[in-house]
Motif scaffolding. Structure first.
Motif, PDB file in Angstrom:
ATOM      1  N   GLU A  26       1.161  -0.851  -0.426  1.00  0.00           N
ATOM      2  CA  GLU A  26      -0.197  -0.051  -0.285  1.00  0.00           C
ATOM      3  C   GLU A  26       0.986   1.725   0.379  1.00  0.00           C
ATOM      4  OE1 GLU A  26      -3.487   2.041   2.471  1.00  0.00           O
ATOM      5  OE2 GLU A  26      -2.775  -0.096   3.310  1.00  0.00           O
ATOM      6  N   GLY A  27       0.664   2.212  -0.308  1.00  0.00           N
ATOM      7  CA  GLY A  27       1.415   2.942  -1.172  1.00  0.00           C
ATOM      8  C   GLY A  27       2.510   3.405  -1.930  1.00  0.00           C
ATOM      9  N   ALA A  28       2.904   2.088  -1.860  1.00  0.00           N
ATOM     10  CA  ALA A  28       4.478   1.859  -3.342  1.00  0.00           C
ATOM     11  C   ALA A  28       3.856   2.718  -4.211  1.00  0.00           C
ATOM     12  CB  ALA A  28       4.440   0.291  -3.336  1.00  0.00           C
ATOM     13  N   ASN A  29       5.204   3.321  -4.548  1.00  0.00           N
ATOM     14  CA  ASN A  29       5.335   4.182  -5.933  1.00  0.00           C
ATOM     15  C   ASN A  29       7.460   4.404  -6.155  1.00  0.00           C
ATOM     16  OD1 ASN A  29       5.212   5.850  -8.227  1.00  0.00           O
ATOM     17  ND2 ASN A  29       5.047   7.536  -7.384  1.00  0.00           N
ATOM     18  N   PRO A  30       7.746   3.244  -6.650  1.00  0.00           N
ATOM     19  CA  PRO A  30       9.315   2.855  -6.454  1.00  0.00           C
ATOM     20  C   PRO A  30       9.233   4.092  -7.935  1.00  0.00           C
ATOM     21  CG  PRO A  30       8.184   1.009  -7.330  1.00  0.00           C
ATOM     22  CD  PRO A  30       6.950   1.591  -6.892  1.00  0.00           C
ATOM     23  N   ARG A  31       9.017   4.123  -8.958  1.00  0.00           N
ATOM     24  CA  ARG A  31       8.933   5.223  -9.547  1.00  0.00           C
ATOM     25  C   ARG A  31       8.524   6.319  -9.746  1.00  0.00           C
ATOM     26  NH1 ARG A  31      12.568   5.878 -13.760  1.00  0.00           N
ATOM     27  NH2 ARG A  31      13.109   4.205 -13.999  1.00  0.00           N
ATOM     28  N   THR A  55       7.799  12.372 -17.295  1.00  0.00           N
ATOM     29  CA  THR A  55       6.641  12.359 -16.717  1.00  0.00           C
ATOM     30  C   THR A  55       6.870  11.938 -15.079  1.00  0.00           C
ATOM     31  OG1 THR A  55       4.285  11.251 -16.917  1.00  0.00           O
ATOM     32  CG2 THR A  55       6.273  10.185 -17.023  1.00  0.00           C
ATOM     33  N   ASP A  56       5.745  12.297 -14.744  1.00  0.00           N
ATOM     34  CA  ASP A  56       5.464  11.623 -12.718  1.00  0.00           C
ATOM     35  C   ASP A  56       3.929  10.500 -13.250  1.00  0.00           C
ATOM     36  OD1 ASP A  56       3.332  13.161 -13.117  1.00  0.00           O
ATOM     37  OD2 ASP A  56       3.418  14.677 -11.734  1.00  0.00           O
ATOM     38  N   GLY A  57       4.242  10.406 -14.341  1.00  0.00           N
ATOM     39  CA  GLY A  57       2.670   9.453 -14.417  1.00  0.00           C
ATOM     40  C   GLY A  57       0.966   9.844 -14.333  1.00  0.00           C
ATOM     41  N   GLU A 108       4.898  21.665 -23.883  1.00  0.00           N
ATOM     42  CA  GLU A 108       3.599  21.672 -23.876  1.00  0.00           C
ATOM     43  C   GLU A 108       3.004  20.225 -22.909  1.00  0.00           C
ATOM     44  OE1 GLU A 108       1.544  20.669 -26.955  1.00  0.00           O
ATOM     45  OE2 GLU A 108       1.248  22.451 -28.039  1.00  0.00           O
ATOM     46  N   LEU A 109       2.269  20.712 -21.868  1.00  0.00           N
ATOM     47  CA  LEU A 109       2.502  20.098 -21.022  1.00  0.00           C
ATOM     48  C   LEU A 109       0.657  19.034 -21.108  1.00  0.00           C
ATOM     49  CD1 LEU A 109       2.612  19.164 -16.992  1.00  0.00           C
ATOM     50  CD2 LEU A 109       0.924  21.153 -17.038  1.00  0.00           C
ATOM     51  N   TYR A 110       0.548  17.629 -20.656  1.00  0.00           N
ATOM     52  CA  TYR A 110      -1.240  17.196 -20.999  1.00  0.00           C
ATOM     53  C   TYR A 110      -0.639  16.214 -19.350  1.00  0.00           C
ATOM     54  CZ  TYR A 110       1.091  16.800 -25.392  1.00  0.00           C
ATOM     55  OH  TYR A 110       1.345  18.044 -27.215  1.00  0.00           O
ATOM     56  N   ASP A 111      -2.314  16.307 -18.746  1.00  0.00           N
ATOM     57  CA  ASP A 111      -2.538  15.844 -17.481  1.00  0.00           C
ATOM     58  C   ASP A 111      -3.120  13.801 -18.325  1.00  0.00           C
ATOM     59  OD1 ASP A 111      -4.338  14.205 -16.052  1.00  0.00           O
ATOM     60  OD2 ASP A 111      -5.681  16.264 -15.659  1.00  0.00           O
ATOM     61  N   LEU A 112      -2.325  12.792 -18.179  1.00  0.00           N
ATOM     62  CA  LEU A 112      -2.330  11.745 -18.642  1.00  0.00           C
ATOM     63  C   LEU A 112      -3.679  11.349 -18.300  1.00  0.00           C
ATOM     64  CD1 LEU A 112       0.954  10.510 -18.864  1.00  0.00           C
ATOM     65  CD2 LEU A 112      -0.167  11.500 -20.253  1.00  0.00           C
ATOM     66  N   ARG A 113      -4.024  11.372 -17.037  1.00  0.00           N
ATOM     67  CA  ARG A 113      -5.766  11.185 -16.345  1.00  0.00           C
ATOM     68  C   ARG A 113      -6.339  10.823 -17.279  1.00  0.00           C
ATOM     69  NH1 ARG A 113      -4.292  13.861 -10.525  1.00  0.00           N
ATOM     70  NH2 ARG A 113      -4.696  15.602 -12.252  1.00  0.00           N
ATOM     71  N   ARG A 114      -6.296  12.211 -17.814  1.00  0.00           N
ATOM     72  CA  ARG A 114      -7.377  12.419 -18.501  1.00  0.00           C
ATOM     73  C   ARG A 114      -7.755  13.138 -19.508  1.00  0.00           C
ATOM     74  NH1 ARG A 114      -7.083  16.499 -13.982  1.00  0.00           N
ATOM     75  NH2 ARG A 114      -9.552  16.024 -12.560  1.00  0.00           N
ATOM     76  N   ASP A 115      -6.839  12.855 -19.786  1.00  0.00           N
ATOM     77  CA  ASP A 115      -6.275  13.162 -21.883  1.00  0.00           C
ATOM     78  C   ASP A 115      -4.265  12.371 -22.207  1.00  0.00           C
ATOM     79  OD1 ASP A 115      -5.928  14.175 -24.179  1.00  0.00           O
ATOM     80  OD2 ASP A 115      -4.154  15.973 -23.435  1.00  0.00           O
ATOM     81  N   GLU A 132       2.350  25.437 -11.803  1.00  0.00           N
ATOM     82  CA  GLU A 132       3.363  24.414 -10.384  1.00  0.00           C
ATOM     83  C   GLU A 132       3.551  23.592 -11.270  1.00  0.00           C
ATOM     84  OE1 GLU A 132      -0.710  23.179 -10.043  1.00  0.00           O
ATOM     85  OE2 GLU A 132       0.050  25.686 -10.156  1.00  0.00           O
ATOM     86  N   VAL A 133       3.325  22.686 -11.678  1.00  0.00           N
ATOM     87  CA  VAL A 133       3.404  21.148 -12.166  1.00  0.00           C
ATOM     88  C   VAL A 133       4.262  21.304 -12.861  1.00  0.00           C
ATOM     89  CG1 VAL A 133       2.314  19.111 -13.286  1.00  0.00           C
ATOM     90  CG2 VAL A 133       0.782  19.861 -11.726  1.00  0.00           C
ATOM     91  N   ALA A 134       4.129  21.777 -14.247  1.00  0.00           N
ATOM     92  CA  ALA A 134       5.379  22.488 -15.258  1.00  0.00           C
ATOM     93  C   ALA A 134       6.460  22.455 -14.064  1.00  0.00           C
ATOM     94  CB  ALA A 134       5.048  23.133 -16.121  1.00  0.00           C
ATOM     95  N   THR A 135       6.378  23.553 -13.284  1.00  0.00           N
ATOM     96  CA  THR A 135       8.103  23.986 -12.925  1.00  0.00           C
ATOM     97  C   THR A 135       8.676  22.529 -12.358  1.00  0.00           C
ATOM     98  OG1 THR A 135       7.021  25.978 -12.244  1.00  0.00           O
ATOM     99  CG2 THR A 135       8.329  25.127 -10.819  1.00  0.00           C
TER     100      THR A 135
END
Length: 246
Positions: A144-149, A165-167, A203-210, A223-226
């Motif tokens: 639970e909560g693991a995120n190695p990359r 990307t951060d996923g 360009e920044l893409y929201d991979l969850r919605r797009d 702030e995400v782009a930074t």
């Protein structure tokens, strides 16, 4: 096994014409049968609980080959690009008694992580030199909560850092890429034409919605782009980047 067949396609007589989906379908049927034979043999030899089976691919389909190429499922572009159609590929893992059946993992992971994963499983020491991969064992075990990359950088060609990307979000930097959308794909083993285009600005893409990387939302999430830019800068300082001449 490599579940995405590469052109030129070939199939044994046993499966020729059996899929009703052309040669590509026949090949997929034979791959499916072959995997079944491997799993059956592992079970017969009593090795099922001591063997990790992974099916994945090294890149997305060569889309200009049309009915011999497979599909990206709506992801942008395909093989030989750093858009997700070229890099985001299926990964199926089976390890009886170790991986919970019928579970899905949405965390960021890469083929370069398999080496570190195998090393941890076999308790083999990693090289003293730094490697790029991280062990995926926490994800495989369902910790639970693991995120190695936490991030991934898309280096391409000789040393071009084209995206990071951060996923969840993906920042894509200006670069030239091959596009599959300018011409109609080929068919039956013959490729369609390709051409190069330029992405002129970051360009920044929201991979969850797009997931198809269609809509630039950089102005909405500065702030995400930074954050992603800082990750990229760290990599440029460490590895260089031909696109920015570092």
């Amino acid at each position: 096994p490599h579940p995405l067949p590469h052109v030129p396609l070939a199939v044994s007589d046993k499966f020729k014409g059996k899929s009703e989906q052309g040669l590509f379908g026949d090949v997929m049927m034979e791959i499916d049968w072959s995997v079944g034979q491997v799993l059956k043999t592992l079970k017969e030899l009593g090795l099922e609980e001591n063997t990790l089976v992974i099916l994945t691919s090294d890149n997305g389909p060569w889309a200009n080959y049309g009915n011999h190429a497979g599909s990206t499922g709506g992801l942008r572009e395909a093989k030989a690009t750093t858009f997700d159609g070229g890099n985001r590929i299926p990964c199926i893992m089976y390890w009886k008694g170790q991986i919970e059946p019928a579970t899905t993992c949405n965390n960021l992971a890469s083929n370069i992580d398999l080496f570190a994963t195998f090393a941890e499983i076999s308790e083999a020491p990693l090289p003293q030199r730094k490697i790029d991969g991280v062990s995926l064992m926490p994800l495989m075990k369902g910790v639970e909560g693991a995120n190695p990359r936490e991030s991934f950088v898309y280096y391409f060609r000789k040393n071009d850092l084209e995206a990071v990307t951060d996923g969840m979000f993906k920042l894509v930097f200006p670069h030239r890429y091959v596009t599959y959308g300018a011409y109609v794909p080929g068919n039956d083993g013959q490729p369609g034409k390709l051409t190069n285009v330029d992405l002129m600005k970051a360009e920044l893409y929201d991979l969850r919605r797009d997931p198809g990387e269609r809509y630039d939302v950089l102005s909405q999430y500065p702030e995400v782009a930074t954050k992603l830019m800082n990750i990229a800068e760290d990599m440029r300082n460490e590895l260089g980047d031909n696109l920015t001449r570092k």
